[in-house]
Design a protein around this motif. Structure first.
Motif, PDB file in Angstrom:
ATOM      1  N   VAL A 275     -16.219 -89.817 -36.933  1.00 56.70           N
ATOM      2  CA  VAL A 275     -14.702 -90.204 -37.866  1.00 56.70           C
ATOM      3  C   VAL A 275     -14.616 -89.112 -37.860  1.00 56.70           C
ATOM      4  CG1 VAL A 275     -13.401 -91.819 -38.711  1.00 56.70           C
ATOM      5  CG2 VAL A 275     -15.496 -92.882 -38.602  1.00 56.70           C
ATOM      6  N   GLY A 276     -13.107 -88.319 -37.889  1.00 58.92           N
ATOM      7  CA  GLY A 276     -12.145 -87.092 -37.920  1.00 58.92           C
ATOM      8  C   GLY A 276     -11.420 -87.333 -38.052  1.00 58.92           C
ATOM      9  N   VAL A 277     -10.629 -86.535 -38.542  1.00 55.29           N
ATOM     10  CA  VAL A 277      -9.222 -87.237 -39.270  1.00 55.29           C
ATOM     11  C   VAL A 277      -8.474 -85.627 -39.267  1.00 55.29           C
ATOM     12  CG1 VAL A 277      -7.938 -86.902 -41.652  1.00 55.29           C
ATOM     13  CG2 VAL A 277      -9.855 -88.550 -41.101  1.00 55.29           C
ATOM     14  N   ILE A 278      -7.729 -86.297 -38.771  1.00 57.05           N
ATOM     15  CA  ILE A 278      -6.550 -84.403 -38.640  1.00 57.05           C
ATOM     16  C   ILE A 278      -5.775 -84.726 -39.183  1.00 57.05           C
ATOM     17  CG2 ILE A 278      -4.501 -83.857 -36.956  1.00 57.05           C
ATOM     18  CD1 ILE A 278      -6.390 -84.757 -34.424  1.00 57.05           C
ATOM     19  N   GLY A 279      -5.620 -83.930 -41.129  1.00 56.44           N
ATOM     20  CA  GLY A 279      -4.955 -83.838 -41.968  1.00 56.44           C
ATOM     21  C   GLY A 279      -3.594 -82.360 -41.609  1.00 56.44           C
ATOM     22  N   THR A 280      -3.200 -81.914 -42.885  1.00 55.36           N
ATOM     23  CA  THR A 280      -2.772 -81.030 -42.926  1.00 55.36           C
ATOM     24  C   THR A 280      -3.135 -79.757 -44.318  1.00 55.36           C
ATOM     25  OG1 THR A 280      -0.897 -81.893 -44.682  1.00 55.36           O
ATOM     26  CG2 THR A 280       0.092 -81.723 -42.442  1.00 55.36           C
ATOM     27  N   ASP A 281      -2.786 -78.477 -44.523  1.00 53.15           N
ATOM     28  CA  ASP A 281      -3.139 -78.115 -45.409  1.00 53.15           C
ATOM     29  C   ASP A 281      -3.343 -78.792 -46.803  1.00 53.15           C
ATOM     30  OD1 ASP A 281      -3.600 -75.936 -43.716  1.00 53.15           O
ATOM     31  OD2 ASP A 281      -2.488 -74.902 -44.202  1.00 53.15           O
ATOM     32  N   ALA A 282      -2.283 -79.655 -47.426  1.00 56.34           N
ATOM     33  CA  ALA A 282      -1.949 -79.834 -48.539  1.00 56.34           C
ATOM     34  C   ALA A 282      -2.658 -81.315 -49.052  1.00 56.34           C
ATOM     35  CB  ALA A 282      -0.567 -80.085 -48.361  1.00 56.34           C
ATOM     36  N   THR A 283      -3.272 -81.769 -47.645  1.00 52.25           N
ATOM     37  CA  THR A 283      -3.883 -83.309 -47.144  1.00 52.25           C
ATOM     38  C   THR A 283      -5.929 -83.025 -47.481  1.00 52.25           C
ATOM     39  OG1 THR A 283      -3.219 -83.991 -44.980  1.00 52.25           O
ATOM     40  CG2 THR A 283      -1.960 -84.398 -46.903  1.00 52.25           C
ATOM     41  N   ARG A 284      -6.303 -81.539 -46.459  1.00 52.34           N
ATOM     42  CA  ARG A 284      -7.131 -82.094 -45.950  1.00 52.34           C
ATOM     43  C   ARG A 284      -8.459 -82.826 -47.383  1.00 52.34           C
ATOM     44  NH1 ARG A 284      -8.885 -76.375 -43.449  1.00 52.34           N
ATOM     45  NH2 ARG A 284     -10.666 -77.834 -43.455  1.00 52.34           N
ATOM     46  N   LYS A 285      -8.390 -81.867 -48.287  1.00 54.38           N
ATOM     47  CA  LYS A 285      -8.732 -82.660 -49.489  1.00 54.38           C
ATOM     48  C   LYS A 285      -8.859 -83.504 -49.624  1.00 54.38           C
ATOM     49  CE  LYS A 285     -10.303 -77.542 -50.981  1.00 54.38           C
ATOM     50  NZ  LYS A 285      -9.137 -77.081 -50.629  1.00 54.38           N
ATOM     51  N   LEU A 286      -7.947 -84.793 -49.487  1.00 52.08           N
ATOM     52  CA  LEU A 286      -7.983 -86.097 -49.557  1.00 52.08           C
ATOM     53  C   LEU A 286      -8.724 -87.166 -49.610  1.00 52.08           C
ATOM     54  CD1 LEU A 286      -4.213 -86.234 -50.579  1.00 52.08           C
ATOM     55  CD2 LEU A 286      -6.465 -85.744 -51.705  1.00 52.08           C
ATOM     56  N   TYR A 287      -9.311 -86.140 -47.906  1.00 51.10           N
ATOM     57  CA  TYR A 287     -10.500 -87.222 -46.398  1.00 51.10           C
ATOM     58  C   TYR A 287     -11.352 -86.646 -47.007  1.00 51.10           C
ATOM     59  CZ  TYR A 287      -5.457 -88.156 -44.655  1.00 51.10           C
ATOM     60  OH  TYR A 287      -4.010 -87.922 -43.988  1.00 51.10           O
ATOM     61  N   ASN A 288     -11.796 -88.131 -46.647  1.00 53.40           N
ATOM     62  CA  ASN A 288     -13.394 -89.014 -46.820  1.00 53.40           C
ATOM     63  C   ASN A 288     -14.223 -88.890 -45.098  1.00 53.40           C
ATOM     64  OD1 ASN A 288     -14.288 -88.034 -49.186  1.00 53.40           O
ATOM     65  ND2 ASN A 288     -13.037 -89.856 -49.981  1.00 53.40           N
ATOM     66  N   ALA A 289     -14.732 -88.185 -44.411  1.00 55.18           N
ATOM     67  CA  ALA A 289     -14.699 -88.450 -43.030  1.00 55.18           C
ATOM     68  C   ALA A 289     -15.869 -87.442 -42.647  1.00 55.18           C
ATOM     69  CB  ALA A 289     -13.935 -88.631 -42.078  1.00 55.18           C
ATOM     70  N   ASP A 290     -16.002 -88.029 -40.985  1.00 56.27           N
ATOM     71  CA  ASP A 290     -17.341 -86.751 -40.932  1.00 56.27           C
ATOM     72  C   ASP A 290     -16.811 -85.475 -40.552  1.00 56.27           C
ATOM     73  OD1 ASP A 290     -20.119 -88.593 -40.431  1.00 56.27           O
ATOM     74  OD2 ASP A 290     -18.328 -89.720 -38.506  1.00 56.27           O
ATOM     75  N   VAL A 291     -16.024 -85.857 -39.698  1.00 58.31           N
ATOM     76  CA  VAL A 291     -15.115 -84.337 -39.787  1.00 58.31           C
ATOM     77  C   VAL A 291     -13.761 -84.701 -40.292  1.00 58.31           C
ATOM     78  CG1 VAL A 291     -14.615 -82.041 -38.045  1.00 58.31           C
ATOM     79  CG2 VAL A 291     -16.573 -83.591 -37.779  1.00 58.31           C
ATOM     80  N   VAL A 292     -13.445 -83.401 -40.935  1.00 60.81           N
ATOM     81  CA  VAL A 292     -11.773 -82.995 -41.253  1.00 60.81           C
ATOM     82  C   VAL A 292     -11.599 -82.085 -41.260  1.00 60.81           C
ATOM     83  CG1 VAL A 292      -9.857 -83.864 -43.334  1.00 60.81           C
ATOM     84  CG2 VAL A 292     -12.554 -84.651 -43.374  1.00 60.81           C
ATOM     85  N   LYS A 293     -10.102 -81.594 -40.373  1.00 64.97           N
ATOM     86  CA  LYS A 293      -9.806 -80.762 -40.475  1.00 64.97           C
ATOM     87  C   LYS A 293      -7.992 -80.667 -40.687  1.00 64.97           C
ATOM     88  CE  LYS A 293     -13.253 -79.234 -36.161  1.00 64.97           C
ATOM     89  NZ  LYS A 293     -12.835 -78.457 -36.681  1.00 64.97           N
ATOM     90  N   SER A 294      -8.110 -79.486 -41.217  1.00 63.89           N
ATOM     91  CA  SER A 294      -6.930 -79.575 -41.304  1.00 63.89           C
ATOM     92  C   SER A 294      -5.722 -78.597 -39.966  1.00 63.89           C
ATOM     93  CB  SER A 294      -5.897 -78.586 -42.322  1.00 63.89           C
ATOM     94  OG  SER A 294      -4.717 -78.125 -42.311  1.00 63.89           O
ATOM     95  N   VAL A 295      -4.387 -79.242 -39.185  1.00 63.01           N
ATOM     96  CA  VAL A 295      -4.096 -78.492 -38.105  1.00 63.01           C
ATOM     97  C   VAL A 295      -3.025 -78.040 -38.347  1.00 63.01           C
ATOM     98  CG1 VAL A 295      -1.984 -80.858 -37.842  1.00 63.01           C
ATOM     99  CG2 VAL A 295      -3.136 -79.478 -35.805  1.00 63.01           C
ATOM    100  N   GLY A 296      -2.662 -77.312 -39.698  1.00 64.57           N
ATOM    101  CA  GLY A 296      -1.853 -76.610 -39.849  1.00 64.57           C
ATOM    102  C   GLY A 296      -0.780 -76.369 -41.347  1.00 64.57           C
ATOM    103  N   ASP A 297       0.253 -76.880 -41.686  1.00 62.11           N
ATOM    104  CA  ASP A 297       0.805 -76.260 -42.736  1.00 62.11           C
ATOM    105  C   ASP A 297       2.507 -77.323 -42.583  1.00 62.11           C
ATOM    106  OD1 ASP A 297       2.953 -76.500 -45.158  1.00 62.11           O
ATOM    107  OD2 ASP A 297       2.828 -73.265 -44.958  1.00 62.11           O
ATOM    108  N   ARG A 298       2.508 -78.335 -42.586  1.00 62.88           N
ATOM    109  CA  ARG A 298       3.910 -79.855 -42.628  1.00 62.88           C
ATOM    110  C   ARG A 298       5.186 -78.644 -42.718  1.00 62.88           C
ATOM    111  NH1 ARG A 298       4.189 -84.367 -41.551  1.00 62.88           N
ATOM    112  NH2 ARG A 298       1.879 -85.027 -42.016  1.00 62.88           N
TER     113      ARG A 298
END
Ligand code: AMP
Ligand code: MG
Length: 352
Positions: A275-298
């Motif tokens: 599982v992968g999650v596309i978060g943002t700079d502010a939220t990436r640390k809040l997710y638990n998945a195989d791969v979490v990436k920030s797509v930038g600053d909202r």
């Protein structure tokens, strides 16, 4: 076919780089294909006035032949040579936004083959804002047809590595100019109708066009996911930008989105999926998945535009089966971001 990869830096167009670009120009003049950087995404270039070149572009991409190509020029006066008439609106927009991420549709003349326009009597034209691209167009004879340099349906390449992945062995040369600046394809505006109409949202927004032209509309079919009408830009009807895994966009308040995605991630991982999650700079640390990436600053959506396609490609590299992405505001550049993200997800949206 052996594909040569040549590295050129946009800020250092020295003697050697110019020599390489002359060679690339020769390849295009002779009917061959060269992938090159623009400020939006990498393009797959061939001679726009040579029907055989356009046929080769469709073949290399596996692109349906009714999906027209954008013709790239390096100076405005060359537009006059390939259209029946240059509308006043085109002069105004060129003055405001060229070179830049804006494609204008005008009525073509006999010099542009139907192979390039997908059988249409109109032609899409753009002047890119990238020194490598501009020099290459000049060296190639002035007119390069260039769709994005990816296999049809996959996310557009914003780094040369993904051109190599999709096109190696199929084209003569790939020019590696590093990661592109904008990261999403150009805004397309149709100037052949009474009121100019946006056919594809991009970095140049509706408001920016209105400021120059007054009245501008937007093709409703591209922003309304329930529309059953055909979009006016033939390419917009195809599935696009799709990563290999399944992508879901989750809309709602931030904390709800985070907990929904974490729950769904847990379930999918228990089923043995990656599982992968596309978060943002502010939220990436809040997710638990195989791969979490920030797509930038909202707060600065141009950073999201810059990273989006690259992140989608990286999930493919990581063999991710299921992805969840946060959603973005549907205004300004956000309109282009959401247009691409919705297509990548096949309109799979969870509203909380
Ligand atoms: P790409 O080259 O991958 O950025 O895709 C080009 C886009 O421009 C596609 O969505 C095409 O349908 C659109 N396009 C190109 N030429 C025309 C045209 N003459 N009329 C309408 N849409 C066009
Ligand atoms: Mg494309």
């Amino acid at each position: 076919m052996l594909t040569e990869v040549v590295e050129i830096s946009e800020n250092e167009l020295d003697g050697k780089a110019l020599e390489e670009l002359s060679r690339a120009g020769e390849i295009i003049r002779a009917g061959g294909l060269v992938a090159f950087p623009t400020e939006t995404v990498y393009g797959l270039g061939g001679d726009a006035l040579n029907p055989d070149s356009s046929r080769k572009i469709y073949a290399a991409k596996g692109r349906p032949s009714d999906n027209p190509l954008i013709v790239h020029v390096y100076r405005f006066e060359d537009v006059e040579e390939i259209v029946s008439e240059v509308p006043e609106t085109a002069r105004k927009l060129a003055k405001a936004f060229w070179p830049g991420p804006l494609t204008m549709i005008m009525n073509k003349n006999h010099k542009v083959p139907y192979e390039t326009t997908g059988g249409l009597d109109t032609v899409a034209i753009r002047m890119p804002n990238n020194k490598i691209a501009l020099k290459l167009i000049e060296k190639s004879g002035g007119y390069i047809a260039a769709p994005s340099a990816n296999t049809s349906g996959r996310p557009s390449p914003t780094v040369a590595k993904y051109c190599v992945e999709d096109l190696s062995g199929k084209i003569e040369m790939i020019i590696d100019g590093g990661q592109v600046g904008i990261g999403l394809e150009s805004t397309i505006v149709d100037l052949t109708s009474d009121v100019p109409m946006i056919l594809r949202p991009g970095y140049i927004t509706l408001d920016m066009l209105k400021e120059v032209l007054g009245e501008v509309t937007i093709d409703k079919t591209i922003i309304d996911s329930t529309s059953t009408q055909k979009p006016k830009a033939p390419g917009m009807k195809y599935r696009h930008y799709a990563p290999k895994g399944q992508l879901m966009i989750v809309q709602g308040k931030q904390e709800d989105v985070v907990s929904f995605i974490n729950e769904e991630t847990k379930k999918a991982m228990q089923e043995g999926k990656r599982v992968g999650v596309i978060g943002t700079d502010a939220t990436r640390k809040l997710y638990n998945a195989d791969v979490v990436k920030s797509v930038g600053d909202r707060a600065d959506e141009s950073t999201v535009a810059h990273e989006l396609f690259k992140v989608l490609r990286e999930f493919d590299d990581e063999n991710i089966d299921v992805m969840f992405s946060e959603s973005f505001d549907d205004s300004g550049i956000g309109q282009a971001i959401m247009n691409r993200l919705l297509k990548a997800a096949g309109h799979n949206v969870k509203v909380l």
